[in-house]
Enzyme design. Sequence first.
Site, PDB file in Angstrom:
ATOM      1  N   LYS A  73       6.849   0.398  -0.878  1.00 20.31           N
ATOM      2  CA  LYS A  73       6.437  -1.007  -0.914  1.00 20.31           C
ATOM      3  C   LYS A  73       6.649  -1.682   0.448  1.00 20.31           C
ATOM      4  O   LYS A  73       5.897  -2.580   0.831  1.00 20.31           O
ATOM      5  CB  LYS A  73       7.197  -1.737  -2.032  1.00 20.31           C
ATOM      6  CG  LYS A  73       6.775  -1.261  -3.422  1.00 20.31           C
ATOM      7  CD  LYS A  73       5.302  -1.541  -3.656  1.00 20.31           C
ATOM      8  CE  LYS A  73       4.750  -1.049  -4.951  1.00 20.31           C
ATOM      9  NZ  LYS A  73       3.321  -1.346  -5.128  1.00 20.31           N
TER      10      LYS A  73
ATOM     11  N   TYR B 273      10.730   4.206  -4.018  1.00 18.55           N
ATOM     12  CA  TYR B 273       9.774   3.160  -4.412  1.00 18.55           C
ATOM     13  C   TYR B 273       9.806   2.015  -3.397  1.00 18.55           C
ATOM     14  O   TYR B 273       8.758   1.552  -2.928  1.00 18.55           O
ATOM     15  CB  TYR B 273      10.124   2.654  -5.815  1.00 18.55           C
ATOM     16  CG  TYR B 273       9.286   1.484  -6.290  1.00 18.55           C
ATOM     17  CD1 TYR B 273       7.964   1.678  -6.688  1.00 18.55           C
ATOM     18  CD2 TYR B 273       9.808   0.195  -6.353  1.00 18.55           C
ATOM     19  CE1 TYR B 273       7.184   0.603  -7.132  1.00 18.55           C
ATOM     20  CE2 TYR B 273       9.050  -0.881  -6.807  1.00 18.55           C
ATOM     21  CZ  TYR B 273       7.738  -0.666  -7.191  1.00 18.55           C
ATOM     22  OH  TYR B 273       6.970  -1.727  -7.621  1.00 18.55           O
TER      23      TYR B 273
ATOM     24  N   ALA C 113      10.697   2.106  -0.335  1.00 21.30           N
ATOM     25  CA  ALA C 113      10.130   2.547   0.942  1.00 21.30           C
ATOM     26  C   ALA C 113       8.608   2.448   0.909  1.00 21.30           C
ATOM     27  O   ALA C 113       7.981   2.016   1.884  1.00 21.30           O
ATOM     28  CB  ALA C 113      10.557   3.985   1.241  1.00 21.30           C
TER      29      ALA C 113
END
Length: 248
Positions: free
Chosen positions: A160, A156, A158
């Site tokens: 963002k 997650y 990564a």
Amino acid sequence: MFRLDGRIVLVTGGSRGIGRACCEAFGEQGATVVVNYVKNGETARAVADAIVAKGGKADVEGFDVADSSAVNAGVDALVKRHGKIDVLIANAGIVKDSLLWRLKDAEFEDLWATNVRGAIACARAASKSMMRGRWGRMVFVSSVVGEMGNAGQTAYAATKAALIGAARSIAREYASRNVTSNVVAPGFIDTDMTVAFTAEQREEMLQGVPLARTGSAAEVAAACLYLASDEAAYVTGHVLRVNGGMHM
Ligand code: NAD
């Protein structure tokens, strides 16, 4: 300040949470809001109806951001109806937490498809109209964990973090067309995404927040509104943190 009269705004994942708060905030500032949804058309319609009931302008457009052909068709359809698109709030996102050793490829791929490819596909589709109009605002909803990391959120976080690189590349590529591209990075915000946290998890999380409280979706929407406004014309490639000081 921050009026958006005459602007056409697409908010992906606009039927709840931060997306919904963005729809409401933009509606109040005079924009025509297009509420995107993937599954729940009724809820999206209710968000649009509530904006209209307050004297605003709103419409809905359903498509899955992870499906690029559906994104292109959806954006084309709304541009046909409204003549243009001025603002994209790339908000749609999913979260799947997993310790690294347990992380499945399928989970990572789902996260990537929605959070990154989806946001970029929407930006690509919306960019044509923004270029033609020589005015545009793209706002990507990232996360505090994209900058500071979080145990159990490798995939997650990564996705963002990837949004920051994407937004800054677009900022450079489209600056000459008067299109800005920025990121809003929320911290711990009270929405359906975070409702599953136990009291213990909340307590632990809040220990790292100097302002010692969770944020509201409306507080994130206010940051999106600013970046979409004429007043933010000289701000591009920026990451605006709305996190109570959790990361600074
Ligand atoms: P939420 O789960 O309430 O809302 C997410 C929205 O995205 C939903 O409306 C959902 O239907 C939509 N969506 C998901 N997949 C989609 C797809 N494939 N196509 C179209 N729409 C899709 O969560 P939220 O808290 O409002 O999160 C909004 C954004 O903010 C997300 O990108 C999330 O990662 C980010 N964020 C949230 C927090 C938080 O604490 N709530 C913190 C940091 C970042």
